[in-house]
Write a protein that holds these residues in place. Structure first.
Motif, PDB file in Angstrom:
ATOM      1  N   LEU A  89       1.007  -1.053  -0.011  1.00  0.00           N
ATOM      2  CA  LEU A  89      -0.081   0.176  -0.113  1.00  0.00           C
ATOM      3  C   LEU A  89       0.851   1.114  -0.020  1.00  0.00           C
ATOM      4  O   LEU A  89       2.013   1.403   0.444  1.00  0.00           O
ATOM      5  CB  LEU A  89      -1.110  -0.022   1.104  1.00  0.00           C
ATOM      6  CG  LEU A  89      -1.870  -1.090   1.363  1.00  0.00           C
ATOM      7  CD1 LEU A  89      -2.839  -1.071   2.454  1.00  0.00           C
ATOM      8  CD2 LEU A  89      -2.841  -0.921   0.049  1.00  0.00           C
ATOM      9  N   THR A  90       0.316   2.548  -0.836  1.00  0.00           N
ATOM     10  CA  THR A  90       1.032   3.762  -0.438  1.00  0.00           C
ATOM     11  C   THR A  90       0.517   4.563   0.674  1.00  0.00           C
ATOM     12  O   THR A  90      -0.638   3.625   1.241  1.00  0.00           O
ATOM     13  CB  THR A  90       0.451   4.313  -1.852  1.00  0.00           C
ATOM     14  OG1 THR A  90      -0.866   4.473  -1.661  1.00  0.00           O
ATOM     15  CG2 THR A  90       1.163   3.798  -2.879  1.00  0.00           C
ATOM     16  N   ASP A  91       0.929   5.519   1.011  1.00  0.00           N
ATOM     17  CA  ASP A  91       0.329   6.239   1.969  1.00  0.00           C
ATOM     18  C   ASP A  91      -1.207   6.403   1.645  1.00  0.00           C
ATOM     19  O   ASP A  91      -1.933   6.304   2.953  1.00  0.00           O
ATOM     20  CB  ASP A  91       1.135   7.658   2.201  1.00  0.00           C
ATOM     21  CG  ASP A  91       2.436   7.608   2.588  1.00  0.00           C
ATOM     22  OD1 ASP A  91       2.873   6.190   3.208  1.00  0.00           O
ATOM     23  OD2 ASP A  91       3.428   8.324   2.420  1.00  0.00           O
ATOM     24  N   LEU A  92      -1.230   6.518   0.588  1.00  0.00           N
ATOM     25  CA  LEU A  92      -3.019   6.581   0.408  1.00  0.00           C
ATOM     26  C   LEU A  92      -3.736   5.667   0.573  1.00  0.00           C
ATOM     27  O   LEU A  92      -4.882   5.655   1.389  1.00  0.00           O
ATOM     28  CB  LEU A  92      -3.273   7.441  -1.048  1.00  0.00           C
ATOM     29  CG  LEU A  92      -4.731   7.495  -1.355  1.00  0.00           C
ATOM     30  CD1 LEU A  92      -5.248   8.564  -0.804  1.00  0.00           C
ATOM     31  CD2 LEU A  92      -4.833   7.830  -3.080  1.00  0.00           C
ATOM     32  N   GLY A  93      -3.232   4.294   0.222  1.00  0.00           N
ATOM     33  CA  GLY A  93      -3.683   3.095   0.535  1.00  0.00           C
ATOM     34  C   GLY A  93      -4.007   2.869   1.789  1.00  0.00           C
ATOM     35  O   GLY A  93      -4.677   2.466   2.412  1.00  0.00           O
TER      36      GLY A  93
END
Length: 124
Positions: A89-93
């Protein structure tokens, strides 16, 4: 006699609607499940497939590509022999995880209510 239309006291959502935007990001079969299973760290394709048994390989591959395109996850090709791919996951995820946890919590309450109602109906 027609009922009088009541005024909606809820604040209007900002434009563009943040709720609609968020739901578009997690839309698609199995997308929330993919995010859920990546919340603890990177996973390879076969690990995700084992985590979500009902999903087909084709659909999982599509969902991973879509989520990568939406900025929800990153795809890393590892220099192993043979090469392996990990997803994380990215930070947004990661920002979506608390929302999914809240949805799961409501799901548990709905199940408890449904189970209680079934038990009450069976006792009648």
């Amino acid at each position: 006699m027609a009922l009088k239309m009541r005024k909606n006291l809820s604040p209007k959502p900002p434009q563009p609607c943040s709720l609609t935007q968020c739901m578009k990001v997690i839309s698609g079969a199995w997308a929330p499940n993919v995010i859920w299973n990546l919340r603890a760290g990177p996973r390879r394709f076969n690990e995700l497939k084992a985590d979500i048994p009902p999903v087909s390989g084709k659909v999982l591959s599509q969902r991973l590509s879509e989520l990568e395109g939406r900025g929800i996850l990153l795809r890393h090709v590892r220099p192993t022999s043979p090469p392996s791919v990990e997803y994380e996951l990215t930070d947004l995820g990661q920002d979506l995880v608390p929302a999914l946890e809240a949805i799961v919590e409501v799901g548990h309450k709905l199940k408890e209510r449904r189970d209680f109602q079934k038990a009450a109906e069976a006792a009648e």
